[in-house]
Scaffold this motif. Structure first.
Motif, short mmCIF file in Angstrom:
data_model
loop_
_atom_site.label_atom_id
_atom_site.label_comp_id
_atom_site.label_asym_id
_atom_site.label_seq_id
_atom_site.Cartn_x
_atom_site.Cartn_y
_atom_site.Cartn_z
N ALA A 47 0.83 -1.21 0.00
CA ALA A 47 0.00 0.00 0.00
C ALA A 47 0.86 1.26 0.00
CB ALA A 47 -0.93 -0.01 1.22
N LEU A 48 1.94 1.27 0.77
CA LEU A 48 2.83 2.43 0.82
C LEU A 48 3.52 2.64 -0.53
CD1 LEU A 48 4.11 4.72 2.43
CD2 LEU A 48 5.85 3.08 3.22
N ASP A 49 3.97 1.55 -1.14
CA ASP A 49 4.64 1.66 -2.44
C ASP A 49 3.69 2.24 -3.49
OD1 ASP A 49 6.93 0.64 -1.32
OD2 ASP A 49 6.59 -1.43 -2.02
N VAL A 50 2.42 1.74 -3.48
CA VAL A 50 1.44 2.26 -4.43
C VAL A 50 1.16 3.74 -4.17
CG1 VAL A 50 -0.97 2.09 -5.20
CG2 VAL A 50 0.39 0.02 -4.85
N ALA A 51 1.04 4.10 -2.86
CA ALA A 51 0.78 5.50 -2.51
C ALA A 51 1.93 6.39 -2.96
CB ALA A 51 0.56 5.61 -1.00
N LYS A 52 3.16 5.96 -2.79
CA LYS A 52 4.31 6.76 -3.21
C LYS A 52 4.35 6.89 -4.74
CE LYS A 52 7.41 5.81 0.67
NZ LYS A 52 8.70 5.20 1.09
N THR A 53 3.97 5.81 -5.42
CA THR A 53 3.96 5.86 -6.87
C THR A 53 2.93 6.87 -7.39
OG1 THR A 53 4.68 3.55 -6.98
CG2 THR A 53 3.67 4.49 -8.96
N ILE A 54 1.74 6.83 -6.81
CA ILE A 54 0.68 7.76 -7.22
C ILE A 54 1.08 9.20 -6.88
CG2 ILE A 54 -1.71 8.45 -6.84
CD1 ILE A 54 -2.36 5.50 -6.34
N ALA A 55 1.69 9.35 -5.66
CA ALA A 55 2.08 10.71 -5.24
C ALA A 55 3.17 11.29 -6.13
CB ALA A 55 2.55 10.68 -3.78
N ALA A 56 3.90 10.48 -6.82
CA ALA A 56 4.98 10.97 -7.68
C ALA A 56 4.53 11.25 -9.12
CB ALA A 56 6.12 9.95 -7.68
N MET A 57 3.23 10.94 -9.44
CA MET A 57 2.74 11.18 -10.79
C MET A 57 2.55 12.69 -11.02
SD MET A 57 -0.02 8.04 -10.98
CE MET A 57 -0.62 8.51 -12.61
N PRO A 58 3.13 13.26 -12.09
CA PRO A 58 3.03 14.72 -12.34
C PRO A 58 1.59 15.22 -12.44
CG PRO A 58 4.73 13.74 -13.70
CD PRO A 58 3.99 12.60 -13.07
N ASP A 59 0.74 14.43 -13.10
CA ASP A 59 -0.66 14.86 -13.26
C ASP A 59 -1.35 14.95 -11.91
OD1 ASP A 59 -0.19 14.93 -15.95
OD2 ASP A 59 -1.15 12.98 -16.35
N VAL A 60 -1.01 13.99 -11.05
CA VAL A 60 -1.62 13.98 -9.72
C VAL A 60 -1.13 15.18 -8.91
CG1 VAL A 60 -1.80 12.72 -7.53
CG2 VAL A 60 -1.98 11.49 -9.70
N ILE A 61 0.18 15.46 -9.02
CA ILE A 61 0.75 16.60 -8.28
C ILE A 61 0.08 17.90 -8.72
CG2 ILE A 61 2.85 17.93 -7.86
CD1 ILE A 61 4.43 15.34 -8.21
N GLN A 62 -0.08 18.07 -10.04
CA GLN A 62 -0.67 19.29 -10.56
C GLN A 62 -2.13 19.41 -10.14
OE1 GLN A 62 -0.40 19.65 -14.83
NE2 GLN A 62 -1.35 21.72 -14.87
N ALA A 63 -2.89 18.30 -10.21
CA ALA A 63 -4.30 18.33 -9.85
C ALA A 63 -4.48 18.59 -8.36
CB ALA A 63 -4.97 17.01 -10.23
N VAL A 64 -3.56 18.05 -7.53
CA VAL A 64 -3.65 18.28 -6.08
C VAL A 64 -3.37 19.75 -5.78
CG1 VAL A 64 -2.61 17.75 -3.84
CG2 VAL A 64 -3.15 15.91 -5.45
N GLU A 65 -2.37 20.34 -6.50
CA GLU A 65 -2.06 21.75 -6.26
C GLU A 65 -3.26 22.63 -6.62
OE1 GLU A 65 2.73 22.27 -6.86
OE2 GLU A 65 1.48 22.18 -8.64
N GLN A 66 -3.98 22.23 -7.66
CA GLN A 66 -5.13 23.00 -8.11
C GLN A 66 -6.42 22.58 -7.40
OE1 GLN A 66 -5.23 22.44 -12.36
NE2 GLN A 66 -3.26 23.54 -12.70
N LYS A 67 -6.28 21.48 -6.56
CA LYS A 67 -7.44 20.96 -5.84
C LYS A 67 -8.58 20.62 -6.80
CE LYS A 67 -6.28 23.35 -1.54
NZ LYS A 67 -6.75 24.19 -0.44
N ASP A 68 -8.19 19.94 -7.89
CA ASP A 68 -9.13 19.59 -8.96
C ASP A 68 -9.76 18.25 -8.65
OD1 ASP A 68 -10.54 19.25 -11.25
OD2 ASP A 68 -8.82 19.35 -12.62
N SER A 69 -10.89 18.26 -7.91
CA SER A 69 -11.56 17.02 -7.55
C SER A 69 -12.20 16.35 -8.75
CB SER A 69 -12.63 17.29 -6.48
OG SER A 69 -12.03 17.74 -5.28
N LEU A 70 -12.61 17.12 -9.74
CA LEU A 70 -13.24 16.52 -10.90
C LEU A 70 -12.28 15.61 -11.65
CD1 LEU A 70 -15.28 19.62 -12.26
CD2 LEU A 70 -16.11 17.66 -10.94
#
Length: 534
Positions: A47-70
């Motif tokens: 679970a931690l490895d998957v979480a770190k992998t998702i957290a390192a995705m550029p699209d995810v980082i950008q969407a989190v910064e913009q708080k883009d829930s959609l």
């Protein structure tokens, strides 16, 4: 029912079965606990490895910064399916959900479910593993921070895996463990039955309480016997020794001898020879210090295997004392028997004379009998005041008369200075055996009316006894052999011990004996016993 009331086999089956049950159960519980922890760690790490992998995705980082829930909501559901996770939850830097399997949870704090604020990830920037129950049930979670390109923590990824699978695996192993425990108990019971039968056979079918009782009886028996007893095992180590053996051999009483090598305790012992050869040894004479020991040694065997040896022994002087006492008793019995037989014949003769009216002859015979005995008793009272020696001589006198012979005691004899320390039973054994041999030799060679002469004197430093018979004499070549044990000129059994005993007793008293031809053609034995033993 108490455990002590059960038979040995039942006890062993019960104890071994319980031990197997406890051991298997303990190992099983430990295995289940270890398996559960291992599975939890593996799932949590995944679970931690998957979480770190998702957290390192550029699209995810950008969407989190913009708080883009959609964008993040469908992405989280898709990622959960792809990674086979129960859920993927995404939150901002304040712990507010941006994506959740349940849309109604979006916009709420991630701490609403389990109280976990994600502090290590949001504040310290470290990923971590947590096991908790949330809105979706028990799950193993891996949480990792979402870090922007400039190094700021902008959000949090929480990936959870369902623990129901872990419970199913643990349950399956638990069933397997129960079957293993039952199987181990059955196998242990079978082994216990086999071992109990083998063990019972080895101890001759005895119960432990019976063995303990036999051990106590054996120990009491060993300590009660007057013979020394030593037993060794196949390694030559002492396994049994009683107090009599310690005292007879002069061994130290304050140290334990059990377990010590026999050649260390008794360097001159022949028990190792018996152990090596398996041949018993009987009536062996062994000198220990200044006294002689008569020893018997036997091998101990189990089937054809020699497992040890045992030796029983006793001081020779004790055996000689028993022999002397028996000789003395025999002499007393002979005296009483000869007196009874002689007086019975005399009484029959007197009764016959009275019946035929020869009263004068009867009175004359009574007078002669009285006069003869009175003269002998007067001589003995004067020359031999010691009652033991006098009684022995009187008995031999009567026995001679019963045999049709005459024991003539020199009227000049004198034996009034017997030392107090001189053992009387040894003295009468010496004189009694010599007189008996003289009487038998005279009777065999000379027949009735033969005589045996006895002279005694205590003048000087020695007690001197001379016994002369009218036998055939002793050839010169046999004079050195007649004192050997078992040597006899007689062909029947039971002879050859009297003169051997005489020689042994004289050796103890530091005395000597000589043999020469008698005046009547027989043999003269002369005994010299010093008054003061050196």
């Amino acid at each position: 029912m108490k455990l002590r009331q059960l038979k040995l086999k039942q006890r062993m089956i019960l104890i071994l079965g319980i031990m197997a049950l406890i051991q298997t159960g303990f190992i099983g519980l430990f295995a289940l606990h270890y398996l559960e922890r291992s599975l939890d760690e593996q799932i949590g790490q995944r679970a931690l490895d998957v979480a770190k992998t998702i957290a390192a995705m550029p699209d995810v980082i950008q969407a989190v910064e913009q708080k883009d829930s959609l964008y993040l909501q469908p992405l989280s559901i898709s990622l959960a399916k792809t990674t086979r996770a129960r859920f993927v939850v995404i939150g901002d830097n304040d712990g507010i959900r941006l994506a959740h399997p349940r849309p109604e949870k979006i916009g709420h704090s991630m701490a609403d479910d389990d109280g976990d604020t994600g502090y290590p990830a949001l504040i310290e920037g470290h990923g971590y593993i947590a096991k908790a129950v949330g809105s979706l049930g028990w799950s193993m979670r891996g949480k990792a921070p979402v870090i922007s390109a400039d190094g700021n923590i902008v959000g949090l990824i929480s990936v959870g895996y369902d623990l129901n699978r872990v419970s199913e695996i643990i349950q399956r192993y638990r069933l397997t463990l129960i079957l293993v425990i039952l199987g181990s108990f059955i196998v242990s019971a079978a082994i216990a039955v086999w071992f109990a039968n083998h063990f019972k056979k080895a101890i001759f079918g005895l119960e432990p309480e019976q063995i303990a009782r036999l051990f106590d009886e054996q120990r009491a028996t060993l300590e009660s016997v007057r013979e020394g007893i030593i037993a060794i095992n196949s390694a030559g180590e002492i396994t049994t020794i009683n107090q009599t053996a310690i005292e007879t051999l002069g061994l130290p009483k304050n140290g334990s001898l059990i377990g010590r090598k026999i050649d260390e305790v008794l360097p001159d012992s022949c028990m190792l020879d018996v152990l090596n050869t398996g041949e018993p040894q009987f009536d062996q004479e062994v000198w220990r210090g200044d006294h002689c020991i008569i020893a018997n040694r036997l091998p101990l065997k189990q089937g054809d295997t020699i497992t040890g040896a045992v030796s029983s022994f006793r001081r020779k002087d004790e055996l000689d004392m028993v022999s002397q006492q028996l000789t003395r008793i025999q002499q007393y019995a002979d005296t009483l028997r000869s007196q009874s037989h002689e007086y019975s014949n005399k009484l029959h003769t007197i009764a016959g004379l009275i019946q035929i009216g020869a009263s004068d002859k009867a009175l004359q015979l009574i007078g002669q009998e009285t006069q003869s005995h009175q003269a002998l008793i007067k001589l003995l009272m004067k020359a031999v005041p010691d009652p033991v020696l006098a009684g022995c001589l009187l008995g031999k006198y009567n026995r001679a008369r019963e045999m049709g012979l005459t024991l003539v005691i020199d009227p000049e004899s004198e034996m009034t200075s017997l030392p107090e320390k001189l053992p009387r039973e040894q003295l009468v054994s010496i004189i009694g055996n010599l007189i008996d041999n003289a009487l038998e030799a005279t009777l065999k060679h000379h027949g009735n009316e033969g005589r045996v002469l006895l002279a005694m004197t205590d003048l000087g430093n020695d007690l001197i006894f001379e016994i002369e018979d009218q036998g055939p004499g002793i050839p010169l070549q046999q004079q050195d052999k007649i004192f050997e044990k078992g040597f006899s000129s007689k062909t029947n059994d039971g002879h050859g011990y009297g003169l051997h005993l005489v020689k042994n007793l004289l050796d103890k008293l530091c005395g000597t004996i000589t043999i020469e031809s008698g005046s009547a053609g027989g043999s003269r034995f002369t005994v010299y016993i010093p008054k003061n033993k050196k």
